[in-house]
Structures are given as structure tokens and as C-alpha cells.
Design a protein around this motif. Structure first.
Motif, PDB file in Angstrom:
ATOM      1  N   HIS A  36      21.106  49.835 -44.685  1.00  0.00           N
ATOM      2  CA  HIS A  36      19.747  49.440 -45.051  1.00  0.00           C
ATOM      3  C   HIS A  36      19.284  48.270 -44.190  1.00  0.00           C
ATOM      4  CE1 HIS A  36      16.276  48.352 -47.497  1.00  0.00           C
ATOM      5  NE2 HIS A  36      16.735  47.119 -47.483  1.00  0.00           N
ATOM      6  N   ARG A  37      20.137  47.292 -44.017  1.00  0.00           N
ATOM      7  CA  ARG A  37      19.776  46.117 -43.201  1.00  0.00           C
ATOM      8  C   ARG A  37      19.520  46.509 -41.760  1.00  0.00           C
ATOM      9  NH1 ARG A  37      23.999  41.572 -45.499  1.00  0.00           N
ATOM     10  NH2 ARG A  37      22.849  41.146 -47.412  1.00  0.00           N
ATOM     11  N   ALA A  38      20.364  47.408 -41.229  1.00  0.00           N
ATOM     12  CA  ALA A  38      20.193  47.839 -39.839  1.00  0.00           C
ATOM     13  C   ALA A  38      18.863  48.566 -39.664  1.00  0.00           C
ATOM     14  CB  ALA A  38      21.343  48.741 -39.418  1.00  0.00           C
ATOM     15  N   HIS A  39      18.511  49.434 -40.593  1.00  0.00           N
ATOM     16  CA  HIS A  39      17.245  50.165 -40.510  1.00  0.00           C
ATOM     17  C   HIS A  39      16.047  49.251 -40.728  1.00  0.00           C
ATOM     18  CE1 HIS A  39      19.798  53.779 -40.970  1.00  0.00           C
ATOM     19  NE2 HIS A  39      18.900  54.272 -40.160  1.00  0.00           N
ATOM     20  N   THR A  40      16.192  48.281 -41.613  1.00  0.00           N
ATOM     21  CA  THR A  40      15.111  47.359 -41.903  1.00  0.00           C
ATOM     22  C   THR A  40      14.837  46.452 -40.714  1.00  0.00           C
ATOM     23  OG1 THR A  40      15.674  47.389 -44.246  1.00  0.00           O
ATOM     24  CG2 THR A  40      14.298  45.576 -43.496  1.00  0.00           C
ATOM     25  N   SER A  41      15.900  45.960 -40.081  1.00  0.00           N
ATOM     26  CA  SER A  41      15.691  45.062 -38.932  1.00  0.00           C
ATOM     27  C   SER A  41      15.221  45.809 -37.710  1.00  0.00           C
ATOM     28  CB  SER A  41      16.983  44.287 -38.629  1.00  0.00           C
ATOM     29  OG  SER A  41      17.992  45.173 -38.195  1.00  0.00           O
ATOM     30  N   ALA A  42      15.501  47.117 -37.605  1.00  0.00           N
ATOM     31  CA  ALA A  42      15.077  47.919 -36.464  1.00  0.00           C
ATOM     32  C   ALA A  42      13.652  48.435 -36.623  1.00  0.00           C
ATOM     33  CB  ALA A  42      16.024  49.102 -36.259  1.00  0.00           C
ATOM     34  N   ALA A  43      13.127  48.399 -37.841  1.00  0.00           N
ATOM     35  CA  ALA A  43      11.776  48.912 -38.079  1.00  0.00           C
ATOM     36  C   ALA A  43      10.756  47.992 -37.447  1.00  0.00           C
ATOM     37  CB  ALA A  43      11.532  49.025 -39.588  1.00  0.00           C
ATOM     38  N   PRO A  44       9.717  48.594 -36.851  1.00  0.00           N
ATOM     39  CA  PRO A  44       8.671  47.746 -36.239  1.00  0.00           C
ATOM     40  C   PRO A  44       7.924  46.952 -37.306  1.00  0.00           C
ATOM     41  CG  PRO A  44       8.071  50.085 -36.143  1.00  0.00           C
ATOM     42  CD  PRO A  44       9.454  49.992 -36.710  1.00  0.00           C
ATOM     43  N   SER A  45       7.553  45.772 -36.973  1.00  0.00           N
ATOM     44  CA  SER A  45       6.824  44.896 -37.893  1.00  0.00           C
ATOM     45  C   SER A  45       5.410  45.415 -38.094  1.00  0.00           C
ATOM     46  CB  SER A  45       6.787  43.478 -37.330  1.00  0.00           C
ATOM     47  OG  SER A  45       6.010  42.672 -38.165  1.00  0.00           O
ATOM     48  N   THR A  46       4.913  45.327 -39.307  1.00  0.00           N
ATOM     49  CA  THR A  46       3.559  45.787 -39.616  1.00  0.00           C
ATOM     50  C   THR A  46       2.588  44.625 -39.742  1.00  0.00           C
ATOM     51  OG1 THR A  46       4.061  45.783 -41.969  1.00  0.00           O
ATOM     52  CG2 THR A  46       4.348  47.878 -40.784  1.00  0.00           C
ATOM     53  N   SER A  47       3.048  43.429 -39.428  1.00  0.00           N
ATOM     54  CA  SER A  47       2.157  42.275 -39.592  1.00  0.00           C
ATOM     55  C   SER A  47       1.400  41.973 -38.337  1.00  0.00           C
ATOM     56  CB  SER A  47       2.923  41.049 -40.045  1.00  0.00           C
ATOM     57  OG  SER A  47       4.025  40.816 -39.217  1.00  0.00           O
TER      58      SER A  47
END
Length: 156
Positions: free
Chosen positions: A145-156
């Protein structure tokens, strides 16, 4: 019955006929460290008693840090062993169901812990790692979960 053998599911308050209380021998006053209500409820059920839950709250239950209810949790394994020793035939008859119920509860707890760790991005993942009971799988789930979360592009 299985739910009561696998875990202390005894309510904080019970209501029963005096005759049933007497038939079961009442609370065992030698059980001074706790779980006497759990053991009594097992005897009540073993003697053919039934339980029903009243959904409406009828009491207010207050717990303080040094209450016997809280302190007894420090002796949980010893107290549970004593209950098993008092009812060996009952536990022998229901051991499979009780173990499976306990394992299901353990699975729910492990999943809850890993969900909390994932939501709060804590370093507490090391606290849920254990081998042979799904703890490693929980740690892998958190790290994935952490790996996927940190790899996801930021939406801000």
C-alpha cells in the motif's frame, strides 16, 4: 456456546432467574482475579440456559484504569487457562469450532491493525509482524500500500 469458549463474550450485565443461578452454583467466589462472570455464563449455557441480547442500552458502565476488569487483562492467558481446566470435556467437544472462531477474530484484528497503519502512515508496521499467523502478510499488505501510495501522482 462456541463464541463463549473462543472469547469472553460475557456482557457487562446479565439478568437471569434466581433458580437458574442456583442450579448452576452461582458465581465461583474462589475466582478472585476475574472472569468469574465468563465462567458462570459457560456453566449457565452448559446447563441448557439461553442468552439474548437487549439492543437498548439499559445501564451506564464506567471503567477506570485500576478497575479489576482492566487489571484482569494482565492475567488473561492464566484466567482463560483456568476456565479451560474447569471445563475440559466442554472444550474438548468444541475445540475445533472454538479455535476457528478465535482464528477468525485474530484475522479481523490483524486486518484492522494493518488498515490503521496504512491510514496513518505510521512506522508501526514492525509491531504487527509475526511469523506463522498472518503477520508477515499484513506487513506485506502495508508495504505494498505504501509503495503504491508513494508512486501515485500527486493531485494537488
Amino acid at each position: 456456546m462456541t463464541a463463549f469458549l473462543a472469547s469472553n463474550n460475557c456482557s457487562s450485565s446479565l439478568m437471569f432467574r434466581r433458580r437458574r443461578f442456583d442450579e448452576c452454583g452461582g458465581y465461583d467466589e474462589t475466582m478472585k482475579s476475574g472472569f468469574e462472570d465468563w465462567e458462570f455464563t459457560i456453566r449457565l449455557l452448559e446447563a441448557g440456559g439461553r442468552l439474548a441480547m437487549v439492543e437498548e442500552p439499559l445501564i451506564r458502565y464506567r471503567v477506570v484504569p485500576d478497575s479489576s476488569n482492566v487489571v484482569s487483562m494482565n492475567q488473561r492467558t492464566e484466567l482463560y487457562t483456568a476456565i479451560m481446566d474447569r471445563h475440559p470435556e466442554l472444550f474438548a467437544r468444541h475445540h475445533r469450532q472454538a479455535l476457528l472462531a478465535h482464528e477468525a477474530r485474530s484475522d479481523r484484528w490483524r486486518n484492522l491493525c494493518s488498515d490503521v497503519v496504512m491510514r496513518h502512515d505510521s512506522e508501526a508496521v514492525e509491531q504487527i509482524v509475526s511469523f506463522g499467523d498472518g503477520g508477515t502478510a499484513a506487513a506485506v499488505r502495508v508495504q505494498t500500500h505504501r509503495a503504491h501510495t508513494s508512486a501515485a501522482p500527486s493531485t494537488s
